[in-house]
Design a protein around this motif. Structure first.
Motif, mmCIF file in Angstrom:
data_model
loop_
_atom_site.group_PDB
_atom_site.id
_atom_site.type_symbol
_atom_site.label_atom_id
_atom_site.label_comp_id
_atom_site.label_asym_id
_atom_site.label_seq_id
_atom_site.Cartn_x
_atom_site.Cartn_y
_atom_site.Cartn_z
ATOM 1 N N LEU A 103 4.093 -41.295 -42.814
ATOM 2 C CA LEU A 103 4.797 -40.060 -42.436
ATOM 3 C C LEU A 103 3.819 -38.957 -42.063
ATOM 4 O O LEU A 103 4.034 -38.206 -41.095
ATOM 5 N N SER A 104 2.717 -38.850 -42.802
ATOM 6 C CA SER A 104 1.715 -37.802 -42.544
ATOM 7 C C SER A 104 1.033 -38.018 -41.196
ATOM 8 O O SER A 104 0.806 -37.058 -40.447
ATOM 9 N N LEU A 105 0.711 -39.270 -40.881
ATOM 10 C CA LEU A 105 0.061 -39.571 -39.603
ATOM 11 C C LEU A 105 1.007 -39.318 -38.426
ATOM 12 O O LEU A 105 0.573 -38.870 -37.357
ATOM 13 N N ILE A 106 2.281 -39.598 -38.614
ATOM 14 C CA ILE A 106 3.261 -39.280 -37.579
ATOM 15 C C ILE A 106 3.307 -37.768 -37.351
ATOM 16 O O ILE A 106 3.348 -37.287 -36.204
ATOM 17 N N LEU A 107 3.285 -36.999 -38.440
ATOM 18 C CA LEU A 107 3.286 -35.539 -38.329
ATOM 19 C C LEU A 107 2.041 -35.042 -37.594
ATOM 20 O O LEU A 107 2.124 -34.171 -36.714
ATOM 21 N N LEU A 108 0.879 -35.601 -37.931
ATOM 22 C CA LEU A 108 -0.355 -35.235 -37.233
ATOM 23 C C LEU A 108 -0.262 -35.581 -35.746
ATOM 24 O O LEU A 108 -0.663 -34.790 -34.885
ATOM 25 N N SER A 109 0.267 -36.753 -35.458
ATOM 26 C CA SER A 109 0.403 -37.173 -34.069
ATOM 27 C C SER A 109 1.311 -36.223 -33.294
ATOM 28 O O SER A 109 0.969 -35.778 -32.187
ATOM 29 N N VAL A 110 2.451 -35.884 -33.868
ATOM 30 C CA VAL A 110 3.383 -34.956 -33.217
ATOM 31 C C VAL A 110 2.728 -33.605 -32.974
ATOM 32 O O VAL A 110 2.876 -32.995 -31.900
ATOM 33 N N ALA A 111 1.965 -33.122 -33.961
ATOM 34 C CA ALA A 111 1.295 -31.822 -33.824
ATOM 35 C C ALA A 111 0.355 -31.812 -32.626
ATOM 36 O O ALA A 111 0.325 -30.848 -31.845
ATOM 37 N N PHE A 112 -0.399 -32.897 -32.455
ATOM 38 C CA PHE A 112 -1.354 -32.924 -31.343
ATOM 39 C C PHE A 112 -0.675 -33.198 -29.999
ATOM 40 O O PHE A 112 -1.146 -32.716 -28.967
ATOM 41 N N PHE A 113 0.440 -33.935 -30.026
ATOM 42 C CA PHE A 113 1.205 -34.083 -28.788
ATOM 43 C C PHE A 113 1.754 -32.733 -28.329
ATOM 44 O O PHE A 113 1.710 -32.396 -27.134
ATOM 45 N N LEU A 114 2.266 -31.955 -29.283
ATOM 46 C CA LEU A 114 2.794 -30.629 -28.953
ATOM 47 C C LEU A 114 1.683 -29.712 -28.455
ATOM 48 O O LEU A 114 1.859 -28.969 -27.484
ATOM 49 N N GLU A 115 0.526 -29.785 -29.119
ATOM 50 C CA GLU A 115 -0.604 -28.928 -28.730
ATOM 51 C C GLU A 115 -1.071 -29.259 -27.318
ATOM 52 O O GLU A 115 -1.360 -28.365 -26.509
ATOM 53 N N SER A 116 -1.122 -30.561 -26.978
ATOM 54 C CA SER A 116 -1.574 -30.957 -25.647
ATOM 55 C C SER A 116 -0.548 -30.625 -24.571
ATOM 56 O O SER A 116 -0.876 -30.537 -23.393
ATOM 57 N N SER A 117 0.710 -30.419 -24.991
ATOM 58 C CA SER A 117 1.768 -30.051 -24.048
ATOM 59 C C SER A 117 1.841 -28.543 -23.821
ATOM 60 O O SER A 117 2.712 -28.073 -23.087
ATOM 61 N N GLY A 118 0.963 -27.806 -24.515
ATOM 62 C CA GLY A 118 0.913 -26.371 -24.316
ATOM 63 C C GLY A 118 1.764 -25.562 -25.270
ATOM 64 O O GLY A 118 1.896 -24.342 -25.112
ATOM 65 N N VAL A 119 2.352 -26.221 -26.272
ATOM 66 C CA VAL A 119 3.148 -25.492 -27.263
ATOM 67 C C VAL A 119 2.208 -24.670 -28.137
ATOM 68 O O VAL A 119 1.207 -25.177 -28.651
ATOM 69 N N ALA A 120 2.525 -23.397 -28.295
ATOM 70 C CA ALA A 120 1.646 -22.487 -29.040
ATOM 71 C C ALA A 120 1.919 -22.569 -30.546
ATOM 72 O O ALA A 120 3.000 -22.971 -30.983
ATOM 73 N N ASN A 121 0.902 -22.193 -31.305
ATOM 74 C CA ASN A 121 1.016 -22.009 -32.758
ATOM 75 C C ASN A 121 1.468 -23.281 -33.494
ATOM 76 O O ASN A 121 2.305 -23.230 -34.397
ATOM 77 N N VAL A 122 0.908 -24.440 -33.114
ATOM 78 C CA VAL A 122 1.213 -25.682 -33.842
ATOM 79 C C VAL A 122 0.018 -26.145 -34.669
ATOM 80 O O VAL A 122 0.060 -27.204 -35.290
ATOM 81 N N GLY A 123 -1.053 -25.326 -34.688
ATOM 82 C CA GLY A 123 -2.246 -25.709 -35.437
ATOM 83 C C GLY A 123 -1.972 -25.921 -36.913
ATOM 84 O O GLY A 123 -2.491 -26.866 -37.519
ATOM 85 N N TRP A 124 -1.120 -25.054 -37.476
ATOM 86 C CA TRP A 124 -0.840 -25.191 -38.903
ATOM 87 C C TRP A 124 -0.048 -26.456 -39.204
ATOM 88 O O TRP A 124 -0.091 -26.984 -40.312
ATOM 89 N N LEU A 125 0.676 -26.977 -38.200
ATOM 90 C CA LEU A 125 1.386 -28.238 -38.387
ATOM 91 C C LEU A 125 0.387 -29.385 -38.582
ATOM 92 O O LEU A 125 0.588 -30.267 -39.420
ATOM 93 N N ALA A 126 -0.728 -29.340 -37.825
ATOM 94 C CA ALA A 126 -1.782 -30.341 -37.991
ATOM 95 C C ALA A 126 -2.444 -30.212 -39.355
ATOM 96 O O ALA A 126 -2.730 -31.210 -40.029
ATOM 97 N N VAL A 127 -2.688 -28.978 -39.778
ATOM 98 C CA VAL A 127 -3.298 -28.754 -41.098
ATOM 99 C C VAL A 127 -2.359 -29.248 -42.198
ATOM 100 O O VAL A 127 -2.794 -29.865 -43.188
ATOM 101 N N LEU A 128 -1.044 -29.008 -42.031
ATOM 102 C CA LEU A 128 -0.064 -29.513 -42.996
ATOM 103 C C LEU A 128 -0.099 -31.040 -43.034
ATOM 104 O O LEU A 128 -0.035 -31.643 -44.117
#
Length: 500
Positions: free
Chosen positions: A351-376
């Motif tokens: 579950l944690s790796l899926i969350l990390l993956s989603v965070a970086f997919f969002l970041e690469s798509s230009g979604v702002a302020n998702v850094g804390w999602l990766a840290v979480l």
């Protein structure tokens, strides 16, 4: 931290006696564990300290600063040494005992640390890294084996997991030392050289500790073994342990043949045990733990936090959570069991790796302020990994092999861990560059699913069982309840383990 009474198990000492063994009930065993666990501290410190030291090594040696190959060699040479040390460490443990193997590891590690601290050029530094790696490799085999063989079966998991706590504590300590010496002249020399201190301390203390009682009984002196065991068990339980050792010795004598590496693959029950143990070690690394530990500052910066100071601070928090999670694992492993703990851990890791993956997919798509999602995601990953897949592979490998193969198989499985460690450390950034960070974490999530299936299919529960009972489980798996395999008693042990 006690177990229920199994048929044929050494859970309660006597049905009518309320004399349960707990983690803190025998200070002698706990003392042996902590001193032996300093080997784990060396392991953890060495894997963590180089990340900070390398920044300053580059400042002192222009050749290193201009060569990525030299930088990679300085980092990875310790892993190469650890592979060699782990492979040789199994044989050293079987031939000369756990105590002498520990003393040898301390000498090699201390010499390597001093060589690094005094290195006049990058090539001497690399030689020092090889030496500390050799020491760490031997220690990574010896410490859990020594602890397991001195530990009562009821608390063996918690005590062996203490060695893992020392590993994670060593990693945390390395980050603190890196911060402490940033303003001191000769920065990296102090960072690397100070590691000799715990090695010297362990060497001095080990001189006063006994050899593993099981190794003494099987290889050297029954009377010396009895002296050590009498400090661990009361008279009733001591008699029970000696009976088990006598049976194990008789079986070893009947085998007559010298132990060889080929036997690990030729003898079916040992092959099954090694496959389970080595598989756990490989999956521990391939589910990404050292991706997190080695590259957490980089991951934090990838997530959008450009400040070096903030990245280092968050990495320090990750290391602290890793150590804290291991403490939780110590409390759970003998109550919850190895198998359930590993499965629960892997589910959370997925579950944690899926969350990390989603965070970086969002970041690469230009979604702002998702850094804390990766840290979480990083925080959740450590929270799930540290109590389960951190200690379980080392604990299981310390208890699943027959006495005569424990050193060889333990060394081989530890070598698998170090090889997997090297592959992950050398490939993560390259894979991330090739397919993107989001897909990299998705690949790791897929591996965690494979690891879950592996544990379900191949790893039995060994909580609270004696070494002899564990050996009978593998015979049951290999040969069934008839023929060469054990009969009804071992079958019931296998059913209990899988049913928990």
């Amino acid at each position: 931290m006690t177990i229920e009474s199994f048929p044929g198990s050494s859970g309660y000492i006597d049905a009518g006696v309320d004399n349960k063994i707990t983690y803190f009930s025998n200070t002698y065993v706990l003392g042996l564990t902590v001193i032996a666990g300093i080997g784990g501290l060396l392991f953890g410190y060495d894997t963590g300290v180089i990340s900070g030291a390398l920044l300053y090594i580059r400042d002192d040696f222009e050749a290193v600063d201009q060569s990525s190959f030299l930088q990679e060699t300085i980092v990875s040479m310790a892993l190469v040494g650890a592979m060699i040390g782990a492979a040789a460490g199994g044989w050293i443990n079987d031939a000369y005992g756990r105590k002498k193997a520990t003393l040898l590891a301390d000498v090699i590690f201390a010499v390597g640390s001093l060589v690094m601290a005094a290195a006049p050029d990058p090539y001497v530094l690399i030689a020092g890294r090889l030496l500390v790696g050799l020491g760490v490799g031997v220690a990574s085999v010896t410490a859990p084996m020594y602890i397991a063989e001195a530990a009562p079966s009821e608390i063996r998991g918690g005590l062996v997991s203490t060695n893992v706590l020392m590993i994670t504590g060593g990693q945390f300590l390395s980050y603190l030392v890196n911060l402490a010496f940033t303003e001191v002249p000769g920065t990296w020399r102090w960072m690397l050289g100070v590691a000799a201190v715990p090695a010297i301390v362990q060497f001095s203390l080990m001189l006063f500790l006994p050899e593993s009682p099981r190794w003494l009984y099987m290889k050297k002196s029954k009377s010396e073994a009895i002296v050590v065991l009498s400090k661990i068990y009361d008279p009733y339980r001591l008699e029970e342990e000696l009976d088990q050792l006598a049976s194990a010795l008789e079986e070893e004598n009947q085998r007559k043949n010298a132990v060889s590496y080929l036997d690990v693959f030729r003898i079916k029950e040992i092959r099954l045990a090694f496959f389970a143990g080595a598989g756990l070690q490989a999956f521990q690394q391939f589910t990404g733990i050292n991706t997190v530990m080695y590259y957490s500052p980089t991951i934090v910066q990838m997530a959008g936090f450009s400040s070096n100071q903030l990245a280092l601070l968050l990495s320090l928090v990750v290391a602290l959570m890793n150590a804290a999670g291991t403490v939780l694992g110590i409390n759970l492993i003998d109550h919850f069991g190895r198998r359930k703990l590993a499965l629960s851990s892997l589910f959370g890791v997925f579950l944690s790796l899926i969350l990390l993956s989603v965070a970086f997919f969002l970041e690469s798509s230009g979604v702002a302020n998702v850094g804390w999602l990766a840290v979480l995601g990083l925080a959740l990953y450590i929270s799930f990994f540290a109590p389960g897949m951190g200690p379980v592979p080392w604990t299981v490998n310390s208890e699943i092999y027959p006495e005569s193969y424990r050193g060889i198989c333990g060394g081989m499985s530890a070598t698998v861990n170090w090889v997997s460690n090297l592959i992950v450390a050398q490939s993560f950034l390259s894979v991330a560059d090739a397919v993107g960070t989001g897909w990299t974490f998705m690949i790791l999530a897929g591996i965690s699913v494979a690891a879950f299936g592996f544990v379900v299919a191949f790893v039995p529960e060994t909580k609270g069982l004696t070494f002899d009972e564990v050996e009978r489980i593998w015979k049951e798996k290999a040969w069934g309840s008839s023929g060469k395999g054990p009969e009804s008693e071992s079958e019931s042990l296998l059913e209990i383990g899988e049913g928990e």
